[in-house]
Structures are given as C-alpha cells and as structure tokens.
Write an enzyme that holds these catalytic residues in place. Structure first.
Site, PDB file in Angstrom:
ATOM      1  N   ASN A 144     -10.253  -0.623  -0.387  1.00 46.88           N
ATOM      2  CA  ASN A 144      -8.791  -0.516  -0.292  1.00 46.88           C
ATOM      3  C   ASN A 144      -8.191  -0.985  -1.614  1.00 46.88           C
ATOM      4  O   ASN A 144      -8.320  -2.156  -1.977  1.00 46.88           O
ATOM      5  CB  ASN A 144      -8.303  -1.392   0.870  1.00 46.88           C
ATOM      6  CG  ASN A 144      -6.789  -1.344   1.053  1.00 46.88           C
ATOM      7  OD1 ASN A 144      -6.060  -0.876   0.177  1.00 46.88           O
ATOM      8  ND2 ASN A 144      -6.312  -1.840   2.183  1.00 46.88           N
ATOM      9  N   HIS A 171      -3.797   6.746   2.800  1.00 46.52           N
ATOM     10  CA  HIS A 171      -4.147   5.472   2.169  1.00 46.52           C
ATOM     11  C   HIS A 171      -5.508   5.046   2.706  1.00 46.52           C
ATOM     12  O   HIS A 171      -5.771   5.143   3.903  1.00 46.52           O
ATOM     13  CB  HIS A 171      -3.067   4.434   2.492  1.00 46.52           C
ATOM     14  CG  HIS A 171      -3.499   3.035   2.145  1.00 46.52           C
ATOM     15  ND1 HIS A 171      -3.947   2.709   0.889  1.00 46.52           N
ATOM     16  CD2 HIS A 171      -3.587   1.907   2.895  1.00 46.52           C
ATOM     17  CE1 HIS A 171      -4.282   1.430   0.880  1.00 46.52           C
ATOM     18  NE2 HIS A 171      -4.079   0.926   2.080  1.00 46.52           N
ATOM     19  N   CYS A 203       0.814  -1.226   0.000  1.00 51.21           N
ATOM     20  CA  CYS A 203       0.000   0.000   0.000  1.00 51.21           C
ATOM     21  C   CYS A 203       0.844   1.271   0.000  1.00 51.21           C
ATOM     22  O   CYS A 203       0.320   2.367  -0.248  1.00 51.21           O
ATOM     23  CB  CYS A 203      -0.944   0.002   1.197  1.00 51.21           C
ATOM     24  SG  CYS A 203      -1.980  -1.463   1.256  1.00 51.21           S
TER      25      CYS A 203
HETATM   26  N1  COA Z   1     -18.913  -9.411   8.627  1.00 46.46           N
HETATM   27  C1  COA Z   1     -19.403  -9.702   9.833  1.00 46.46           C
HETATM   28  N2  COA Z   1     -18.618  -9.995  10.898  1.00 46.46           N
HETATM   29  C2  COA Z   1     -17.292  -9.998  10.693  1.00 46.46           C
HETATM   30  C3  COA Z   1     -16.720  -9.690   9.463  1.00 46.46           C
HETATM   31  C4  COA Z   1     -17.586  -9.400   8.400  1.00 46.46           C
HETATM   32  N3  COA Z   1     -17.135  -9.097   7.166  1.00 46.46           N
HETATM   33  N4  COA Z   1     -15.376  -9.755   9.571  1.00 46.46           N
HETATM   34  C5  COA Z   1     -15.110 -10.092  10.836  1.00 46.46           C
HETATM   35  N5  COA Z   1     -16.272 -10.245  11.523  1.00 46.46           N
HETATM   36  C6  COA Z   1     -16.431 -10.611  12.917  1.00 46.46           C
HETATM   37  C7  COA Z   1     -15.294 -11.500  13.375  1.00 46.46           C
HETATM   38  O1  COA Z   1     -15.547 -12.842  13.048  1.00 46.46           O
HETATM   39  C8  COA Z   1     -15.312 -11.231  14.836  1.00 46.46           C
HETATM   40  O2  COA Z   1     -16.322 -12.010  15.427  1.00 46.46           O
HETATM   41  P1  COA Z   1     -15.994 -12.859  16.755  1.00 46.46           P
HETATM   42  O3  COA Z   1     -15.639 -11.826  17.773  1.00 46.46           O
HETATM   43  O4  COA Z   1     -17.281 -13.549  16.973  1.00 46.46           O
HETATM   44  O5  COA Z   1     -14.860 -13.735  16.366  1.00 46.46           O
HETATM   45  C9  COA Z   1     -15.733  -9.776  14.961  1.00 46.46           C
HETATM   46  O6  COA Z   1     -16.366  -9.449  13.717  1.00 46.46           O
HETATM   47  C10 COA Z   1     -14.559  -8.847  15.166  1.00 46.46           C
HETATM   48  O7  COA Z   1     -13.522  -9.214  14.238  1.00 46.46           O
HETATM   49  P2  COA Z   1     -12.227  -8.333  14.032  1.00 46.46           P
HETATM   50  O8  COA Z   1     -11.378  -8.983  12.981  1.00 46.46           O
HETATM   51  O9  COA Z   1     -11.640  -8.042  15.357  1.00 46.46           O
HETATM   52  O10 COA Z   1     -12.922  -7.024  13.456  1.00 46.46           O
HETATM   53  P3  COA Z   1     -12.354  -5.576  13.327  1.00 46.46           P
HETATM   54  O11 COA Z   1     -13.238  -4.638  13.999  1.00 46.46           O
HETATM   55  O12 COA Z   1     -10.883  -5.520  13.617  1.00 46.46           O
HETATM   56  O13 COA Z   1     -12.543  -5.311  11.759  1.00 46.46           O
HETATM   57  C11 COA Z   1     -11.158  -5.236   9.810  1.00 46.46           C
HETATM   58  C12 COA Z   1     -11.856  -6.129  10.834  1.00 46.46           C
HETATM   59  C13 COA Z   1     -10.390  -6.100   8.834  1.00 46.46           C
HETATM   60  C14 COA Z   1     -12.243  -4.454   9.079  1.00 46.46           C
HETATM   61  C15 COA Z   1     -10.218  -4.258  10.546  1.00 46.46           C
HETATM   62  O14 COA Z   1      -9.406  -4.970  11.451  1.00 46.46           O
HETATM   63  C16 COA Z   1      -9.369  -3.488   9.626  1.00 46.46           C
HETATM   64  O15 COA Z   1      -9.862  -2.638   8.904  1.00 46.46           O
HETATM   65  N6  COA Z   1      -8.035  -3.693   9.662  1.00 46.46           N
HETATM   66  C17 COA Z   1      -7.114  -2.869   8.955  1.00 46.46           C
HETATM   67  C18 COA Z   1      -7.332  -2.875   7.479  1.00 46.46           C
HETATM   68  C19 COA Z   1      -6.288  -3.663   6.781  1.00 46.46           C
HETATM   69  O16 COA Z   1      -5.786  -4.592   7.317  1.00 46.46           O
HETATM   70  N7  COA Z   1      -5.983  -3.270   5.548  1.00 46.46           N
HETATM   71  C20 COA Z   1      -4.987  -3.904   4.782  1.00 46.46           C
HETATM   72  C21 COA Z   1      -3.640  -3.250   4.945  1.00 46.46           C
HETATM   73  S1  COA Z   1      -3.602  -1.575   4.620  1.00 46.46           S
END
Ligand code: COA
Length: 331
Positions: A288, A258, A118
């Site tokens: 993204n 980003h 990214c």
């Molecule tokens: N729909 C519904 N529920 C979802 C889901 C989806 N698409 N994705 C994850 N969940 C659930 C998980 O299973 C978890 O449930 P559990 O507690 O019962 O296990 C819960 O939501 C929380 O999951 P988590 O992964 O902690 O969610 P989060 O709030 O961190 O959001 C991302 C996940 C990926 C959106 C977030 O972490 C993020 O944006 N990360 C940075 C972005 C990134 O990595 N970009 C790439 C590099 S730049």
C-alpha cells in the site's frame, strides 16, 4: 461531492518511481511475529519498496514527475501548477510541491500540497482538472508520493506489513483528443478519523519525549474496521457509476483501485458481478503506497499496454480521513 460535468482534460503523460530497496515478507519474518503465508493470504502483498535513508518524499516525487513530463513532452519551465498529494511530506512546511518545483526547475508553476491520504491522487486529479478547465492554468502536474516507511512502526505486525514507498505522477492538459474526465464522486467522513491516523507530531499533540516514547508519531490502524468500511464504500461507488453515467461496467476496460488489500479488491469485484481480472493489481510487488498507489498502477497498466488511448478507466480510492472517491476517465 458529485460531479457529472465532464472535464475536458486529458492525461498527457504518466510517470512513476519505486525506490530500489525491497522489503520482502521473508525480511518481515525476521522483524515481527508474522509469516510470508499469513501476509500473502490476508493481504496479497509479497514485497514492498523502502526509500533509502537519504531519500525523502520529494526525491521520489521528482523522479516520477520527470518521467511524466518526458512522456507528455512538456518542459519543466512550461508547467503551470504542481499539486503534490502526500500524507508523508518532507516537512510540515514548506509544501513538498515547493521542493519538487525547485528540483524540477519549474519556476513558473503554482506549487501546493493536497492531503487526503490514500485518496490524494484522485482528489488531486479532480482539482488539477478543474484548474485547467477553468482556465486558471494551462496544465497541471499532479503527483502522489509517499515515504510511509518513515511513519510505520516496525514492531507492530498489524500495520508494518502493509506499507511501501513510491511516487506516481500525471500531467493534465486540455483535451486534444478523446481524453476526458467523465464522472467523479468524492467524499469523506471525519467522524471516523480514528480508524487510521498518525496521532502525534501535529498541533494537537506536538512532539515531546512522551509522544515519541508512546510511538504516537507512527501510523495507528484499525485494520479490520478499515477493511469493512472500504468494501462497503467502494462497493457503493461502483454501483453508482452506471446509475449516474449510463455507462455499463462492462464497457470499462480497466478498474484501478487503490491497492490496500487484494481481498478488498476481490470482494468489490465479486459484489458488483465483474470479473476480478478487470481490476489492476500490483499490491503483491508494491504494498500500500497511499497517494502513490493509483498513479503507479496506472503508469504500469499503460506501459504494459493493458490501458490504451481511448479506453475507459475507473479509478477507485478509499483511505484515512476517512475519504473516498471514484473517477471515470477516458484515457
Ligand atoms: N502476521 C500474523 N498474524 C497477524 C498479523 C500478521 N502480520 N497481523 C495480525 N495478525 C493476527 C492478529 O493478531 C489476530 O490474531 P488474534 O485473533 O489472535 O488476535 C488475527 O491475525 C486477525 O487480526 P485482524 O487484524 O482481524 O486481521 P485481518 O484479517 O483484518 O487483517 C489487515 C489485518 C490489516 C491485513 C486487514 O484488516 C486490512 O487489510 N485492513 C485494511 C487495510 C488498511 O487498513 N489499509 C490502510 C488504509 S487504505
């Protein structure tokens, strides 16, 4: 790496390209156990674009590049360097930049790829700027282009909601007006490589039936930890801008971060005490798009008149590697 030395280059033209097909949150509801409500609230994304089956990264890159060259008034024959930044190249080799070169007819250009996930476009701008300032080339066409959908596991709801396909491009030339790169800081930490990666298909784990059965050719993402690191690192980069340059964040017209999660963008603005509206956001429409994210946002901001010649603009990037960077420019 920090650089306070000004690079007297300007962005002479910007261009972008989004493929036609829209993948909405409603579409994803039909594919995995998710909901429009969850995706919108947790990420800010409503839809993203997906390349047609016949389109690869270079195809998107070429359209964005043509738009940037037209705006710069530069003919392909006069392009001297093409830097394609992508983590989803058409092939392992040859470089996607070579494919772009031939499609553009930029026969006199030095073509090569730069991979920094990214952060690719920001690193590419710094490198293109250095080529021009050093007099190695007269100009540089820097392109961020991705077809992340090809490496996304559409059975994994934690990652498949995030990514889209797109390309953005910028033409860098020696400054003729007020344009310049004022400051840039770039870095990385390879010890956190496992946070975000495609583990299979390279020389470490070449493709086999087993790697394909394990879905190792798809992106693996530790989203929560990436989120935490991004907020912390981007926050540090932001605080250092006034310290290193003496330029107040208040004087910066626009921040182009980003686009990985709207909550990351809001959080860094809040921590730095800057209004959220100062950050350009288009993640709701494009998701993204990795290396394409910053140039397409910048191109949109210029098209909308939000960013004008002479304005100070701050680019902020964070991504796989892990890598990070900030760049303060006068557009
Ligand atoms: N729909 C519904 N529920 C979802 C889901 C989806 N698409 N994705 C994850 N969940 C659930 C998980 O299973 C978890 O449930 P559990 O507690 O019962 O296990 C819960 O939501 C929380 O999951 P988590 O992964 O902690 O969610 P989060 O709030 O961190 O959001 C991302 C996940 C990926 C959106 C977030 O972490 C993020 O944006 N990360 C940075 C972005 C990134 O990595 N970009 C790439 C590099 S730049």
């Amino acid at each position: 790496m920090k650089s306070l030395c000004k690079l007297t280059v300007e962005i002479a033209g910007l261009g972008s390209h989004l493929p036609e097909r829209v993948l909405s949150n409603a579409d994803l509801e039909q594919m995995v156990d998710t909901s429009d409500g969850w995706i919108t609230k947790r990420t800010g994304i409503r839809e993203r674009r997906i390349a047609a089956e016949t389109e690869a990264t270079s195809d998107l890159a070429v359209v964005a590049a043509r738009n940037a060259l037209a705006e710069a008034g530069l003919s392909p024959a006069n392009v001297e360097a093409i830097i394609v930044t992508t983590c989803t190249p058409d092939y392992l080799f040859p470089a996607t930049a070579c494919l772009v070169q031939t499609a553009l007819g930029a026969d006199n250009a030095l073509p090569y790829d730069l991979e920094a996930a990214c952060c690719g476009f920001l690193f590419g701008l710094a490198q293109g700027g250095a080529l021009v300032v050093a007099g190695v080339t007269e100009n540089a066409l820097v392109i961020g282009a991705e077809t992340l959908s090809r490496f996304t596991d559409y059975t994994d709801r934690r990652s498949c909601i995030l990514f889209g396909d797109a390309a953005g491009a910028a033409v860098l030339t020696r400054s003729t007006g007020t344009g310049e790169i004022i400051f840039c800081e770039m870095g990385g930490d390879g010890s956190r490589q496992e946070l975000l990666m495609i583990p299979g298909g390279g020389s470490r784990r070449p493709p086999t039936h087993e790697t394909v059965d394990n879905a190792d050719h798809f992106m693996k993402l530790q989203g929560r930890e990436v989120f935490r690191c991004a907020v912390s690192k981007l926050g540090e980069l932001l605080v250092r801008i006034p310290q290193e340059t003496g330029i107040s964040l208040d004087d910066i017209k626009l921040i182009i971060p980003h686009q990985s999660n709207v909550r990351i963008i809001r959080s860094i603005c809040e921590r730095a005490g800057i209004p959220e509206e100062k950050a350009y956001v288009n993640i709701d429409r494009v998701g993204n798009t990795s290396a394409a994210s910053i140039p397409i946002a910048m191109d949109e901001a210029v098209q909308k008149g939000v960013l004008q010649r002479g304005d100070l603009v701050l680019l902020l990037a964070f991504g796989g590697g892990i890598t990070w960077g900030s760049m303060l420019l006068r557009y």
